[in-house]
Scaffold this active site. Structure first.
Site, mmCIF file in Angstrom:
data_model
loop_
_atom_site.group_PDB
_atom_site.id
_atom_site.type_symbol
_atom_site.label_atom_id
_atom_site.label_comp_id
_atom_site.label_asym_id
_atom_site.label_seq_id
_atom_site.Cartn_x
_atom_site.Cartn_y
_atom_site.Cartn_z
ATOM 1 N N ARG A 1 49.000 41.061 50.963
ATOM 2 C CA ARG A 1 47.774 40.437 51.187
ATOM 3 C C ARG A 1 47.668 38.900 50.411
ATOM 4 O O ARG A 1 46.922 37.763 50.924
ATOM 5 C CB ARG A 1 46.703 41.014 50.225
ATOM 6 C CG ARG A 1 45.114 40.519 50.492
ATOM 7 C CD ARG A 1 44.168 41.823 49.896
ATOM 8 N NE ARG A 1 44.326 42.190 48.627
ATOM 9 C CZ ARG A 1 43.805 43.159 48.096
ATOM 10 N NH1 ARG A 1 42.848 43.460 48.649
ATOM 11 N NH2 ARG A 1 43.992 43.468 46.843
ATOM 12 N N TYR A 2 48.784 38.667 49.307
ATOM 13 C CA TYR A 2 48.784 37.198 48.727
ATOM 14 C C TYR A 2 50.116 36.918 49.134
ATOM 15 O O TYR A 2 51.149 37.330 49.452
ATOM 16 C CB TYR A 2 48.819 37.279 47.157
ATOM 17 C CG TYR A 2 47.377 38.044 46.679
ATOM 18 C CD1 TYR A 2 46.208 37.328 46.568
ATOM 19 C CD2 TYR A 2 47.448 39.308 46.275
ATOM 20 C CE1 TYR A 2 45.061 37.790 46.065
ATOM 21 C CE2 TYR A 2 46.260 40.005 45.851
ATOM 22 C CZ TYR A 2 44.975 39.203 45.756
ATOM 23 O OH TYR A 2 43.798 39.687 45.164
ATOM 24 N N ARG B 1 53.244 37.916 46.605
ATOM 25 C CA ARG B 1 53.323 39.332 45.949
ATOM 26 C C ARG B 1 52.971 40.236 46.794
ATOM 27 O O ARG B 1 52.087 40.117 47.561
ATOM 28 C CB ARG B 1 52.536 39.153 44.377
ATOM 29 C CG ARG B 1 51.243 38.998 44.500
ATOM 30 C CD ARG B 1 50.951 38.437 43.148
ATOM 31 N NE ARG B 1 49.229 38.095 43.111
ATOM 32 C CZ ARG B 1 49.041 36.856 43.270
ATOM 33 N NH1 ARG B 1 49.694 35.953 44.026
ATOM 34 N NH2 ARG B 1 47.532 36.715 43.316
ATOM 35 N N CYS C 1 49.112 61.727 41.464
ATOM 36 C CA CYS C 1 48.780 61.319 40.029
ATOM 37 C C CYS C 1 48.636 62.508 39.007
ATOM 38 O O CYS C 1 48.692 63.536 39.424
ATOM 39 C CB CYS C 1 47.374 60.687 40.384
ATOM 40 S SG CYS C 1 47.349 59.005 40.864
ATOM 41 N N CYS D 1 41.040 60.260 39.678
ATOM 42 C CA CYS D 1 40.001 59.649 39.491
ATOM 43 C C CYS D 1 38.912 59.740 40.556
ATOM 44 O O CYS D 1 39.401 59.342 41.700
ATOM 45 C CB CYS D 1 40.088 58.215 38.846
ATOM 46 S SG CYS D 1 41.204 57.924 37.462
ATOM 47 N N CYS E 1 38.627 56.812 42.901
ATOM 48 C CA CYS E 1 39.665 56.026 43.241
ATOM 49 C C CYS E 1 39.784 55.373 44.549
ATOM 50 O O CYS E 1 39.062 55.924 45.488
ATOM 51 C CB CYS E 1 40.790 57.112 43.325
ATOM 52 S SG CYS E 1 42.542 56.520 43.946
ATOM 53 N N ARG F 1 42.061 54.446 46.679
ATOM 54 C CA ARG F 1 43.157 55.071 47.674
ATOM 55 C C ARG F 1 42.989 56.700 47.682
ATOM 56 O O ARG F 1 43.999 57.363 48.039
ATOM 57 C CB ARG F 1 44.507 54.565 47.130
ATOM 58 C CG ARG F 1 44.847 53.230 47.378
ATOM 59 C CD ARG F 1 46.266 52.903 47.045
ATOM 60 N NE ARG F 1 46.291 51.688 46.826
ATOM 61 C CZ ARG F 1 46.794 50.902 45.634
ATOM 62 N NH1 ARG F 1 47.119 51.872 44.647
ATOM 63 N NH2 ARG F 1 46.778 49.673 45.479
ATOM 64 N N ASP G 1 34.974 49.614 43.501
ATOM 65 C CA ASP G 1 35.016 49.368 44.936
ATOM 66 C C ASP G 1 34.151 50.164 45.419
ATOM 67 O O ASP G 1 33.942 51.435 45.234
ATOM 68 C CB ASP G 1 36.611 49.803 45.481
ATOM 69 C CG ASP G 1 37.525 48.687 44.910
ATOM 70 O OD1 ASP G 1 37.225 47.457 44.532
ATOM 71 O OD2 ASP G 1 38.742 49.148 44.567
ATOM 72 N N ASP H 1 37.112 42.818 43.688
ATOM 73 C CA ASP H 1 38.205 42.928 44.680
ATOM 74 C C ASP H 1 37.341 42.963 46.086
ATOM 75 O O ASP H 1 36.965 44.089 46.525
ATOM 76 C CB ASP H 1 39.161 44.206 44.533
ATOM 77 C CG ASP H 1 40.575 43.801 44.729
ATOM 78 O OD1 ASP H 1 40.639 42.715 45.580
ATOM 79 O OD2 ASP H 1 41.204 44.411 44.381
ATOM 80 N N LYS I 1 41.063 39.326 45.015
ATOM 81 C CA LYS I 1 40.217 39.365 43.688
ATOM 82 C C LYS I 1 39.423 38.021 43.224
ATOM 83 O O LYS I 1 40.016 37.065 43.481
ATOM 84 C CB LYS I 1 41.260 39.527 42.524
ATOM 85 C CG LYS I 1 41.956 40.829 42.661
ATOM 86 C CD LYS I 1 42.879 41.148 41.361
ATOM 87 C CE LYS I 1 43.677 42.578 41.643
ATOM 88 N NZ LYS I 1 44.469 42.234 42.851
#
Length: 390
Positions: free
Chosen positions: A141-142, A145, A154, A158, A161, A163, A320, A357, A364
């Site tokens: 996206r950037y 990076r 995981c 959470c 989350c 994702r 998000d 984000d 961000k």
């Protein structure tokens, strides 16, 4: 501060206002802690990260052995679990006050009725990661990076989350990891990679070492970062073998994910201490969550606890708009209020950046309180407001 002093500092910090110092409280059964949930487990098992991972709470039946679940909510919560899995390590479970249905640790990992009520609100891929994915597992996206998702597993799951659409605990095939590494190797503009998931530190040490070795062999790749919640949820994983391996891949950074001061335990302190002694800088990425950390008091305790563990507060994310998590979201104005409450009341080193984000892959965006009231470009004169409002 010595290691022993730091440990004692953590113990004092995690004492909450609910603690009752009266004599009657001494005879009261504990409502949290290892002695409450796992009194028969040996030290050898408790400190074995494989035991912790194998014995995660993953079903309502398991959970009901430890935490009361209203009968009227059972079917609804079961429906929620069919949509997004649950996983809670015994260690992280031990941080929950079983007598508090709104405990901030519980809210993060236990499926609740609100998830079902909000099941139609939000997006499966709120950040548009798949639209910026040139090969499976890579988000570019950037310009300089990329994000590299090497795990779908995981230690804990959470409930907010971003994702959750990919969290199914099947191993990422080696062929996909091959394609990710190959993409980075043939894209010379990429100088920084964030290795994420899932959680990369749930991999065995040898497997993770193999992936890091291949990345470090890419000449134009300068920085490797790992995103992990393991120091928070499974601190037993941070052992000497892992740290000895990781320190071979500098410059290496780890972004951790503490959301509440109750997570800053002596065990978490020891895990972070091992990583920093291996030369790995630690940055914290927190998410602003309703009923968990949406107050100045809680955020101040959190950033002070992080600083005592030599973890730099890095980002405070607006939650998000992921499907089913609308009950966690607070107005952006709340984040600005918290940031204003931190400025001037703690060191600048302890101030995270409050960011949104942006949905759809916008990246961000820092959101800052307004301290410049007026500015005249002709004279260069500015009217500024300080943290006192003057």
């Amino acid at each position: 501060m010595s290691h022993e002093e730091a440990t004692r500092s953590m113990e004092l910090m995690t004492t909450t206002e609910k603690d009752d110092p009266s004599p009657a409280a001494i005879d009261r059964p504990p409502s949290s802690g290892r002695s409450c949930y796992y009194p028969e487990v040996s030290d050898a098992d408790w400190n074995d990260w494989h035991w912790q991972f194998r014995n995660r709470v993953t079903s309502l039946e398991d959970l009901a052995r430890f935490i009361p679940i209203p009968k009227s909510e059972w079917e609804t919560r079961a429906t929620v679990l069919r949509d997004f899995r649950m996983g809670i390590t015994p260690y992280y479970l031990s941080l929950i006050d079983r007598n508090d249905p709104d405990d901030p640790i519980l809210r993060q990992v236990v499926p609740r009725v609100e998830e079902h009520e909000n099941r139609a609100i939000g997006n499966e891929d709120p950040l548009g990661e798949e639209a910026y994915s040139p090969v499976p597992g890579i988000t570019h996206r950037y310009p300089d990076r990329v994000l590299m998702v090497i795990s779908n597993s995981c230690a804990i799951y959470c409930r907010y989350c971003t994702r959750k659409r990919t969290m199914y605990e099947d191993a990422v095939p080696n062929i996909e990891i091959d394609r990710m590494v190959d993409y980075i190797a043939r894209t010379p503009s990429v100088r920084d990679v964030v290795v994420s998931g899932g959680d990369p530190l749930t991999y065995g040490t040898k497997k993770l070492e193999g992936i890091l070795s291949r990345l470090r062999a890419i000449p134009h790749l300068e920085i490797i970062r790992i995103g992990s919640r393991v120091p928070v949820s499974l601190p037993q994983r941070i052992d000497d073998e892992l740290c000895d391996m990781l320190q071979n891949f500098h410059p290496l950074w780890i972004n951790v994910h503490f959301n509440h001061p109750a997570e800053c335990t002596p065990d978490a302190l020891r895990a972070c201490d091992k990583l920093t002694r291996a030369g790995i800088p630690l940055n914290n990425q927190s998410v602003l969550l309703a009923g968990v950390n949406d107050s100045v008091k809680t955020q101040l305790a959190l950033v002070h606890g992080l600083m005592r563990m030599r973890v730099r507060p890095y980002y405070l994310y607006q939650c998000d708009p992921v499907r089913g998590a609308d009950h966690f979201r607070v107005p952006i104005s709340k984040g600005l209020e918290i940031m204003e409450g931190l400025v001037g009341h703690t060191s600048g080193l302890a101030l995270p950046r409050f960011v949104v984000d942006a949905p759809g892959g916008g990246g961000k965006i820092p959101v800052l309180p307004h301290y410049m009231q007026e500015y005249d470009p002709e004279t260069g004169r500015a009217l500024l407001r300080n943290f006192k409002g003057d």
